[in-house]
Design an enzyme around this catalytic site. Structure first.
Site, short mmCIF file in Angstrom:
data_model
loop_
_atom_site.label_atom_id
_atom_site.label_comp_id
_atom_site.label_asym_id
_atom_site.label_seq_id
_atom_site.Cartn_x
_atom_site.Cartn_y
_atom_site.Cartn_z
CD GLU A 121 38.77 39.27 49.08
OE1 GLU A 121 39.52 38.44 49.16
OE2 GLU A 121 39.30 40.44 48.69
CD GLU A 141 35.95 45.44 51.20
OE1 GLU A 141 35.76 44.07 51.27
OE2 GLU A 141 36.63 46.00 50.14
#
Length: 274
Positions: A121, A141
């Protein structure tokens, strides 16, 4: 590069001697540059320092050793918490990443190895990304009932590729990342520093107002299209996800396992399913 007086614990901040650019290097090689709260806050402070410095017209973010960053540090946290904790935590992380995206100067991610989870990210919040040919990218994740701190991927990639990465948690290599437009360029690992600095020099020598106004216009297009509400929805969704029954179970496992055991427990069910 000129080592400056470095008041940071977990990053290095250097300004080039000949051109107006600076480099932030995540410096936790023994942890594969995993990002804890200190790392996030120090990157945020260094980005602010670069933006405020009239002698910095471009910025590079990279990592020491064999990883850009393995993502958020999963060790040492208190995970027996409520949704309000997660909402604040996610908001702080997203805000720090958005400050990279908002920076009025161009920011280059120089990816020297793994860029995973929150680090991916961070990379996507940079304006441009150059990767070594041995780099690996992924959003793992989902495999431990979590999600990204910032939802930048749908703003960069085709929806099919976004779903693949975020539904499977699979890693992709540099060439596949290039095909997806996750990065701009792949170079041999031993040329990454040179090629990154050449791009930083090119950007640093551009007319400053032209790049600043161009970046502002591109960012405005994303904001008009709904980037900020998208990020806020993601914060609420992931905060709620963490306090589901399965979310609490995964956090309990993390608290009682070593990181090596935890990652094996998470990833073993998916081996051989390519």
């Amino acid at each position: 590069m000129n080592p400056q007086m470095n008041s940071y614990e977990t990053i290095l901040y250097e300004k080039d001697l000949t051109d107006k650019f600076a480099t932030i290097t995540i410096n936790r090689p023994d942890k594969m540059n995993a990002m804890n709260k200190t790392v996030i806050r120090e990157i945020d402070a260094a980005v602010a320092a670069a933006v405020a410095d009239p002698d910095v017209n471009a910025l590079v973010i990279t990592g020491t050793g064999r990883a850009f960053s393995s993502g958020y540090d999963l060790q040492g946290g208190d995970f027996d918490v409520d949704i309000d904790f997660w909402r604040v935590d996610m908001s702080e992380n997203a805000e720090a990443l958005l400050n990279i995206w908002r920076a009025p100067i161009p920011v280059i991610a120089s990816v020297n190895g793994y860029a995973l989870a929150g680090a991916l990210e961070l990379m996507m919040c940079c304006d441009l990304a150059i990767a070594a040919d041995n780099a690996k990218f992924g959003e793992p994740e989902v495999r431990h009932n979590s999600g990204p701190p910032a939802l930048m991927m749908p703003w960069l990639l085709a929806t099919r590729d976004v779903r693949w990465l975020m539904f499977t948690g699979d890693m992709v290599d540099a060439q596949e990342a290039l095909r997806m437009h996750l990065i701009n360029k792949v170079v041999p690992a031993d040329q990454l520093k040179e090629k990154t600095e050449n791009l930083a020099r090119k950007l640093a020598r551009m007319p400053v107002p032209a790049l600043r106004y161009t970046k502002a216009s591109i960012n405005n297009q994303q904001m008009v299209a709904g980037l900020m509400p998208s990020f806020q929805y993601n914060i609420e969704a992931i905060a709620a996800l963490h306090v589901t029954r399965q979310g609490r179970e995964w956090m309990a496992n993390l608290a009682k396992m070593s990181l090596k055991e935890y990652l094996a427990f998470r990833d073993d069910p998916f081996k051989g399913l390519d």
